[in-house]
Design an enzyme around this catalytic site. Structure first.
Site, PDB file in Angstrom:
ATOM      1  N   GLY A  55       0.820  -1.201   0.000  1.00  0.00           N
ATOM      2  CA  GLY A  55       0.000   0.000   0.000  1.00  0.00           C
ATOM      3  C   GLY A  55       0.847   1.242   0.000  1.00  0.00           C
ATOM      4  O   GLY A  55       1.749   1.373   0.827  1.00  0.00           O
ATOM      5  N   TYR A 272       0.720 -12.804  -6.401  1.00  0.00           N
ATOM      6  CA  TYR A 272       1.137 -11.431  -6.660  1.00  0.00           C
ATOM      7  C   TYR A 272       1.529 -10.631  -5.426  1.00  0.00           C
ATOM      8  O   TYR A 272       2.564  -9.970  -5.409  1.00  0.00           O
ATOM      9  CB  TYR A 272      -0.021 -10.713  -7.381  1.00  0.00           C
ATOM     10  CG  TYR A 272       0.182  -9.239  -7.645  1.00  0.00           C
ATOM     11  CD1 TYR A 272       0.958  -8.806  -8.713  1.00  0.00           C
ATOM     12  CD2 TYR A 272      -0.418  -8.281  -6.841  1.00  0.00           C
ATOM     13  CE1 TYR A 272       1.131  -7.448  -8.972  1.00  0.00           C
ATOM     14  CE2 TYR A 272      -0.254  -6.921  -7.091  1.00  0.00           C
ATOM     15  CZ  TYR A 272       0.521  -6.512  -8.154  1.00  0.00           C
ATOM     16  OH  TYR A 272       0.711  -5.190  -8.408  1.00  0.00           O
TER      17      TYR A 272
END
Length: 516
Positions: A55, A272
């Protein structure tokens, strides 16, 4: 135009057309540390650096110093939010940290975490990875009860619920457990008060959370093991689904917040999200992805001169693909590693250049060659098409695209920003159409069976591939997010506590207190 079958998936020969793909994002990374004799704020800062890939929208750290909880958070990368002076001003015994990519709620400063909540004279700070599918109804109920909010995020709903139930039950672990009965979805949360660290996880284990040890009664929790490595902690185990951990001067204690449900780890952590050097069940995510590439090569082989990856997430699978077929592996695309989430928007001319802000081909490597381009996944399609065009402009004679994950056909509601099905290319097109859309010579995807054969045994959430959702998605949450003809495969809602209201639990707590 011919069609060729390879293993489980089809590989198609097609000409060129037009298309669309962008990055996908996990909600965030969380970290917590109990280390009274160290510098927990500084340790959290470096751990968040290790988790920055999860993030880049905002970052925050909260520290408990034995008397109160202080928080520093802002929009931007970890290195942009914190200065040396900030960390020096945050001494303490316990700290939690958060780096955010928002999927549920506002994307401004108010949505940055950790969120603070007060319980009488006690301040708590909460950091959350995941998405709560029923947070809208819970937020409305709390507002009707007179509880104020600073944001419309699901994470603040959890913080307010914990505070509300703790005030009535007079025990923080009880407040957490009752909150876990109410919230639905995928979540891994860390919580700090002035003199303790808490960690808890959804009963299906959808979002990851690991426990590590620093020294005698010094503990850390984190979204991934790479954050343990950077602070010198040793991995102990995963936080169990439905478990609540409390760490304080009294040591580490564990109790059951909810009974564990069927295990459904997020499969996209393996494809991922997790860093390749992070570990799960004794295997690195790098090795799992390498094996995905090998399996992909067996299922969708192609005669080519060179295998390249879409860096960095596609690299392990590309190396495995090349090794399995005995093809050369090379660097055909260079990544600009200093392009990250930014608040400075490019000009329209630069925006039109799209992916070139992040990737650039190497003509000396790809010119005159038949290229296999391996990526971790193909979700929306735009990036794949742009890269294929760039490789052709750089002189590649053929471009064969391979995805090291199955087709993503269904939106995720548990912490990945693919909440609208009309954004997913595989939900809108057949394999031949996708191949034409991204202008590839051939296209191949790893099968679901192939993917699951490359990861540790256990239960996984594969809803993005199959539409089988382990936690019920309320109709109000998903209305207008599915294409015509697609209906989610929800579990039986009668098996959950969905009918229990906040006031019901508050009443039970009051009755229990009166009975003591």
């Amino acid at each position: 135009m011919t069609e060729q079958t390879c293993g489980v998936r089809d590989v198609v020969d097609l000409g060129q057309d037009d298309g669309d793909t962008a990055e996908i994002h996990d909600e965030c990374g969380v970290f917590g540390v109990w280390a009274p004799n160290r510098d927990p704020a500084r340790m959290t800062y470096f751990a968040l650096r290790a988790l920055q890939h999860r993030g880049q929208e905002s970052a925050g750290i909260a520290v408990g110093d034995g008397k109160t909880v202080l928080v520093r958070k802002d929009l931007g990368l970890v290195t942009q939010v914190f200065t040396e002076a900030d960390l020096a001003a945050m001494p303490g015994k316990v700290a939690i940290g958060h780096c955010r990519y928002g999927t549920a709620g506002a994307k401004g400063w108010e949505a940055a975490q950790p969120h603070l909540s007060t319980i009488d004279d006690t301040i708590i700070a909460l950091a959350h990875n995941g998405t709560l599918v029923n947070f809208d109804s819970l937020r409305r109920e709390l507002i009707e009860m007179g509880i104020p909010f600073r944001s419309n995020t699901d994470s603040e709903v959890a913080a307010k619920l914990i505070g509300y139930f703790t005030q009535r039950g007079h025990r923080l672990r009880s407040g957490i457990a009752h909150t876990m009965r109410m919230i639905k979805g995928g979540y891994a949360m860390v919580l700090a008060r002035e003199n303790a660290l808490y960690a808890f996880r959804d009963p299906h284990g959808i979002r990851p959370l690991v426990l590590g040890k620093l020294g005698e009664n010094e503990w850390v929790v984190a979204s991934e093991t790479c954050a343990l490595d950077i602070v010198g902690a040793t991995y102990v185990r995963d936080v169990e689904p439905g478990e609540i951990i409390r760490i304080s001067d009294d040591g580490m204690r564990s109790e059951r917040g909810l009974p564990p449900a069927d295990r459904h780890d997020c499969i996209f952590e393996h494809v991922y999200f997790s860093r390749p050097d992070s570990i799960k069940d004794g295997s690195s995510f790098y090795l799992m992805r390498h094996n995905m590439g090998r399996r992909l090569a067996r299922e969708t082989p192609v005669d080519a001169d060179l295998v390249i990856s879409v860096p960095d997430s596609g690299t392990p699978a590309a190396e495995g693909y090349a090794a399995e077929l005995g093809l050369p592996y090379g660097t055909g695309l260079i990544k600009n590693r200093y392009v990250a989430r930014t608040f400075i928007q490019p000009t329209q001319e630069l925006r039109q250049r799209g992916v070139r802000l992040k990737l650039n081909p190497l003509p000396d490597v790809v010119r005159g060659k038949r290229i296999v381009m391996v990526d971790d996944s193909i979700v929306r399609g735009t990036t794949s098409k742009q890269i294929v065009r760039m490789l052709r402009e750089a002189g590649a004679t053929e471009v064969h695209v391979r995805s090291a994950s199955p087709m993503v056909k269904w939106p995720c509601f548990y912490g990945i920003d693919t909440a609208n099905q009309d954004q997913l290319i595989a939900a809108n097109m057949e394999l031949k159409e996708i191949c034409s859309y991204i202008e590839a010579d051939t296209l191949g995807f790893l099968s679901i069976e192939g993917l699951l054969s490359c990861v540790p045994s256990g239960g996984y959430c594969t809803a993005c591939f199959t539409g089988d959702y382990p936690v019920e998605i309320p109709k109000s949450f998903y209305e207008e997010k599915f294409l015509p003809g697609y209906t989610p495969h929800n579990p039986d809602p009668s098996a959950s506590d969905a009918s229990i209201s906040i006031s019901d639990i508050a009443f039970d707590l009051k009755e229990s207190e009166n009975g003591d």
